[in-house]
Design a protein around this motif. Structure first.
Motif, PDB file in Angstrom:
ATOM      1  N   SER A   1      17.712  29.678   8.665  1.00 53.75           N
ATOM      2  CA  SER A   1      18.376  28.528   8.047  1.00 53.75           C
ATOM      3  C   SER A   1      19.344  27.835   8.998  1.00 53.75           C
TER       4      SER A   1
ATOM      5  N   GLU B   1      16.957  23.511  16.810  1.00 53.21           N
ATOM      6  CA  GLU B   1      15.907  22.647  17.329  1.00 53.21           C
ATOM      7  C   GLU B   1      14.942  22.221  16.225  1.00 53.21           C
ATOM      8  N   THR B   2      14.333  21.056  16.368  1.00 56.77           N
ATOM      9  CA  THR B   2      13.343  20.598  15.402  1.00 56.77           C
ATOM     10  C   THR B   2      11.958  21.150  15.715  1.00 56.77           C
ATOM     11  N   THR B   3      11.698  21.421  16.995  1.00 57.84           N
ATOM     12  CA  THR B   3      10.395  21.929  17.419  1.00 57.84           C
ATOM     13  C   THR B   3      10.561  22.800  18.654  1.00 57.84           C
TER      14      THR B   3
ATOM     15  N   ASP C   1      16.658  29.795  19.128  1.00 59.10           N
ATOM     16  CA  ASP C   1      15.769  29.474  18.015  1.00 59.10           C
ATOM     17  C   ASP C   1      14.468  30.269  18.101  1.00 59.10           C
TER      18      ASP C   1
ATOM     19  N   ASP D   1       7.389  24.058  14.250  1.00 57.43           N
ATOM     20  CA  ASP D   1       8.323  23.042  13.786  1.00 57.43           C
ATOM     21  C   ASP D   1       8.963  23.422  12.452  1.00 57.43           C
ATOM     22  N   LYS D   2       9.644  22.473  11.866  1.00 61.64           N
ATOM     23  CA  LYS D   2      10.342  22.706  10.606  1.00 61.64           C
ATOM     24  C   LYS D   2       9.386  23.136   9.500  1.00 61.64           C
ATOM     25  N   GLN D   3       8.211  22.550   9.478  1.00 56.45           N
ATOM     26  CA  GLN D   3       7.226  22.878   8.457  1.00 56.45           C
ATOM     27  C   GLN D   3       6.790  24.342   8.552  1.00 56.45           C
TER      28      GLN D   3
ATOM     29  N   VAL E   1       8.588  26.822   9.729  1.00 60.12           N
ATOM     30  CA  VAL E   1       9.707  27.636   9.246  1.00 60.12           C
ATOM     31  C   VAL E   1       9.781  27.606   7.721  1.00 60.12           C
ATOM     32  N   GLU E   2       9.573  26.447   7.139  1.00 58.84           N
ATOM     33  CA  GLU E   2       9.610  26.327   5.675  1.00 58.84           C
ATOM     34  C   GLU E   2       8.527  27.171   5.024  1.00 58.84           C
TER      35      GLU E   2
END
Length: 332
Positions: free
Chosen positions: A119, A123-125, A134, A180-182, A184-185
């Protein structure tokens, strides 16, 4: 790509050296879920136990900085000391024994240890060749799910790529090298779905759907009215009770539904440091873990359905005192 890891590792001529920076021969412990299953199947761990489950327990507590003893698989006085310290810290019943309640808390803290860092990614990617905190957080999460078995070195190298691809494949997620964020989600949502369902005690609505509180004196009075009722294995009526059948019947008459077995009642109730009148007191009798329970009457006495029927016993007798696990409360 903006926002990727701050320390890229150049591949190509350095591919071989990077592979050695994440050696396939370096492993952490076995899959965490396998460990938890071993602990669960081992039952209650207590002083004198010497097996693999104790070794796993010691490693888990040490990883969480909650154990400073030797990892030897022996549940000795040092291990018992740190278990009691752990139970006090997290407001559990201080027994020095690792039962289902204590194990559940350890599992919860371990999950936070590995997954909470997700959380706070900066970084974004991240992509192959990058070296950052990260990447380390992602490695820890992949390890928790049983896919990554290398060092937490923060290098997005062959082992991390392999683990991420396997995770995506087995969870029907589009396989991408870039994390990326996806991505991780997906990990976070999968863990939410995998969390164990916690039993809860539910209030049975009365016919008028009016909420009301049940006085503990009412519970105690009703419980005492069945003194002398014979013990019947599987019994759950005034013609004959077993231990948990008696508790379930008494509370149901006052509008509360509790589970049918002692172990489930233990999991569905709230721990208290000291019992008050109307609380439940639990004991470890014929098998590891909570296997008998009664209603606390005060002055060290409790009422329960024992082998001689519904009777009142004193917790200070040698039999009950050595088997006492703790007290819990039925809440609305």
């Amino acid at each position: 790509m903006s926002g990727i890891g701050k320390h890229p590792v150049i591949f190509g001529t350095l591919a071989t050296s990077l592979a050695f920076s994440q050696p396939f021969s370096v492993y952490l412990e076995i899959d965490i879920k396998q460990q938890n299953e071993k602990l669960k199947n081992a039952g209650t761990l207590s002083y004198g136990t010497h097996n693999e489950a104790v070794n796993i327990l010691q490693r888990k507590l040490k990883k969480l900085h909650l154990y400073e003893g030797e990892i030897n698989g022996k549940f000795d006085v040092i291990t018992e000391h740190y278990v009691k310290q752990f139970q006090r810290k997290y407001l559990l019943n201080v027994t020095g024994r690792v039962n289902k309640e204590t194990l559940q808390k350890i599992t919860e803290l371990e999950r936070e240890f590995y997954l909470a860092p997700l959380s706070s990614l900066e970084e974004t990617t991240v992509d192959m060749g990058y070296h950052s905190e990260d990447v380390k957080k992602i490695q820890m999460a992949l390890h928790y799910f049983g896919y990554y078995q290398g060092e937490f070195d923060g290098i997005y190298g062959p082992l991390t790529k392999q683990a991420a691809e396997l995770f995506q494949t087995e969870h029907d997620i589009p396989v991408k090298t870039e994390l990326d964020k996806q991505f991780v989600e997906h990990m976070q949502s999968i863990e939410e779905r995998n969390k164990a369902v916690v039993h809860t005690v539910k209030k049975i609505p009365d016919q008028n759907q009016v909420k009301h509180n049940v006085a503990t004196s009412d519970i105690v009075s009703l419980a005492k009215s069945y003194l002398g009722t014979p013990y019947v294995w599987g019994g759950e009526s005034p013609s004959g009770f077993d231990c948990s059948g008696y508790l379930q019947y008494v509370f149901k008459q006052k509008g509360y539904q509790i589970p049918r077995t002692v172990s489930d009642i233990w999991n569905a109730t709230v721990p208290v440091n000291q019992p008050s009148v109307g609380d439940l007191v639990f004991f470890e009798t014929y098998k590891p873990g909570p296997s008998h329970a009664g209603i606390y009457l005060g002055n060290g006495e409790f009422i329960h359905a024992g082998t001689s029927g519904v009777t009142v016993s004193h917790m200070s007798t040698s039999y009950w005192e050595t088997r006492y696990l703790g007290a819990k409360r039925v809440v609305q």
